[in-house]
Motif scaffolding. Structure first.
Motif, PDB file in Angstrom:
ATOM      1  N   LYS A 183       7.836  11.516   2.386  1.00  0.00           N
ATOM      2  CA  LYS A 183       7.411  12.682   1.606  1.00  0.00           C
ATOM      3  C   LYS A 183       7.619  13.923   2.466  1.00  0.00           C
ATOM      4  CE  LYS A 183       3.366  14.544  -0.772  1.00  0.00           C
ATOM      5  NZ  LYS A 183       1.943  14.358  -1.061  1.00  0.00           N
ATOM      6  N   THR A 199      -2.093   6.261  10.355  1.00  0.00           N
ATOM      7  CA  THR A 199      -2.720   5.557   9.245  1.00  0.00           C
ATOM      8  C   THR A 199      -3.674   4.478   9.751  1.00  0.00           C
ATOM      9  OG1 THR A 199      -2.342   4.386   7.161  1.00  0.00           O
ATOM     10  CG2 THR A 199      -0.859   3.853   8.989  1.00  0.00           C
ATOM     11  N   LYS A 224      -4.370   2.107   7.488  1.00  0.00           N
ATOM     12  CA  LYS A 224      -4.039   1.020   6.568  1.00  0.00           C
ATOM     13  C   LYS A 224      -3.425  -0.139   7.342  1.00  0.00           C
ATOM     14  CE  LYS A 224      -3.462   4.087   2.690  1.00  0.00           C
ATOM     15  NZ  LYS A 224      -2.623   4.582   1.629  1.00  0.00           N
ATOM     16  N   VAL A 247       2.059   7.473   1.126  1.00  0.00           N
ATOM     17  CA  VAL A 247       2.280   8.825   0.626  1.00  0.00           C
ATOM     18  C   VAL A 247       0.979   9.461   0.142  1.00  0.00           C
ATOM     19  CG1 VAL A 247       3.552  10.198  -1.067  1.00  0.00           C
ATOM     20  CG2 VAL A 247       4.659   8.266   0.035  1.00  0.00           C
ATOM     21  N   ASP A 248       0.008   8.650  -0.317  1.00  0.00           N
ATOM     22  CA  ASP A 248      -1.254   9.242  -0.782  1.00  0.00           C
ATOM     23  C   ASP A 248      -2.097   9.702   0.404  1.00  0.00           C
ATOM     24  OD1 ASP A 248      -2.642   7.008   0.222  1.00  0.00           O
ATOM     25  OD2 ASP A 248      -2.579   5.977  -1.699  1.00  0.00           O
ATOM     26  N   ALA A 249      -3.206  10.368   0.127  1.00  0.00           N
ATOM     27  CA  ALA A 249      -4.027  10.976   1.182  1.00  0.00           C
ATOM     28  C   ALA A 249      -5.001  10.001   1.837  1.00  0.00           C
ATOM     29  CB  ALA A 249      -4.800  12.158   0.600  1.00  0.00           C
ATOM     30  N   ASP A 250      -5.186   8.823   1.270  1.00  0.00           N
ATOM     31  CA  ASP A 250      -6.164   7.877   1.790  1.00  0.00           C
ATOM     32  C   ASP A 250      -5.691   7.190   3.067  1.00  0.00           C
ATOM     33  OD1 ASP A 250      -7.717   8.396  -0.456  1.00  0.00           O
ATOM     34  OD2 ASP A 250      -6.853   6.743  -1.600  1.00  0.00           O
ATOM     35  N   THR A 296       5.588  13.113   5.787  1.00  0.00           N
ATOM     36  CA  THR A 296       5.062  11.772   6.021  1.00  0.00           C
ATOM     37  C   THR A 296       6.269  10.888   6.282  1.00  0.00           C
ATOM     38  OG1 THR A 296       3.207  12.166   4.528  1.00  0.00           O
ATOM     39  CG2 THR A 296       3.703   9.867   5.068  1.00  0.00           C
ATOM     40  N   TRP A 317      -5.674   8.137   6.346  1.00  0.00           N
ATOM     41  CA  TRP A 317      -5.083   8.870   7.471  1.00  0.00           C
ATOM     42  C   TRP A 317      -6.180   9.466   8.345  1.00  0.00           C
ATOM     43  CZ3 TRP A 317      -0.017   8.588   8.561  1.00  0.00           C
ATOM     44  CH2 TRP A 317       0.838   8.171   7.544  1.00  0.00           C
ATOM     45  N   ARG A 347       1.961  11.352   9.826  1.00  0.00           N
ATOM     46  CA  ARG A 347       1.914  12.477   8.884  1.00  0.00           C
ATOM     47  C   ARG A 347       1.744  13.748   9.716  1.00  0.00           C
ATOM     48  NH1 ARG A 347      -1.746  12.007   3.718  1.00  0.00           N
ATOM     49  NH2 ARG A 347       0.167  11.034   3.003  1.00  0.00           N
ATOM     50  N   ASP A 368       0.863  -1.176   0.000  1.00  0.00           N
ATOM     51  CA  ASP A 368       0.000   0.000   0.000  1.00  0.00           C
ATOM     52  C   ASP A 368       0.896   1.221   0.000  1.00  0.00           C
ATOM     53  OD1 ASP A 368      -2.242   1.649   0.075  1.00  0.00           O
ATOM     54  OD2 ASP A 368      -3.252   0.357   1.504  1.00  0.00           O
ATOM     55  N   SER A 369       0.313   2.381  -0.175  1.00  0.00           N
ATOM     56  CA  SER A 369       1.074   3.626  -0.185  1.00  0.00           C
ATOM     57  C   SER A 369       0.754   4.432   1.063  1.00  0.00           C
ATOM     58  CB  SER A 369       0.737   4.445  -1.425  1.00  0.00           C
ATOM     59  OG  SER A 369       1.344   5.724  -1.342  1.00  0.00           O
TER      60      SER A 369
END
Length: 156
Positions: free
Chosen positions: A90, A53, A55, A9-12, A132, A14, A68, A6-7
Motif C-alpha cells: 500500500k 506488525t 500479527k 494493509v489494514d490498521a490493526d 506498507t 501495528w 509500515r 491476515d491483512s
C-alpha cells in the motif's frame, strides 16, 4: 505447516518499531564499525516513523520483515550484503540509488516490487500516504548485514 491468512494493509496489529537498535550487531556504519560507534542517533532518526506488525506470520522458509512508514519519512542511505526484494502492499516509495555523481530514482507503488543488489546504496522516501511493505531475502535474516551511510540521519 500451517496456513496464515491476515491483512497487512489494514490498521490493526501495528506497533512502533523498537528504537533500541543502535547496538544491533547486524547494523554497521559505512566503514564497517558498529552503528553504536557512529555519530548518529537511531532513535532520533527513526522516531515513530516506522511500525512492525504483531500479527503472527508463521512462514519459517520465507525470510521477511513487514513494515509500515509514515508519509514523507526517508530511510537513511544504506546497503546490504545480500540482495533484498521489497514488495509494496500500500502506498509508494521513491527509491534513490547509485552513486552521488550519477544518482537514479524510481517510484514503486502498491502491487510492485524492487530489488536492491548487494552493495548498492539507496534511500527510500515514503509517498504522501505513507507505505506498507515487506522486505525479503533469499537467505535467513541472521545472515543479513546493513551498512548505513552518513545521509539522512539525525546526528548525536
Amino acid at each position: 505447516m500451517s496456513i496464515s491468512l491476515d491483512s497487512l494493509v489494514d490498521a490493526d496489529g501495528w506497533i512502533p518499531m523498537p528504537l533500541d537498535q543502535q547496538n544491533n550487531p547486524s547494523y554497521l556504519w559505512e566503514d564497517g564499525r558498529p552503528l553504536s560507534d557512529a555519530p548518529v542517533d537511531f532513535a532520533a532518526t527513526f522516531g515513530e516513523s516506522m511500525w512492525v506488525t504483531t500479527k503472527p506470520i508463521d512462514l519459517p522458509v520465507f525470510n521477511r520483515n513487514p513494515l509500515r512508514v509514515v508519509p514523507g519519512f526517508m530511510v537513511p542511505r544504506h546497503s546490504h550484503n545480500i540482495d533484498e526484494t521489497v514488495l509494496i502492499l500500500k502506498g509508494e516509495y521513491l527509491i534513490e540509488f547509485g552513486g552521488p555523481e550519477k544518482p537514479e530514482s524510481v517510484r514503486v507503488g502498491a502491487g510492485s516490487f524492487f530489488t536492491s543488489r548487494a552493495g548498492t546504496p539507496y534511500t527510500m522516501t515514503a509517498g504522501p500516504e505513507g507505505v506498507t511493505y515487506i522486505e525479503t531475502w533469499g537467505v535467513p535474516v541472521s545472515k543479513l548485514k546493513t551498512f548505513w551511510c552518513d545521509y539522512g540521519w539525525v546526528h548525536r
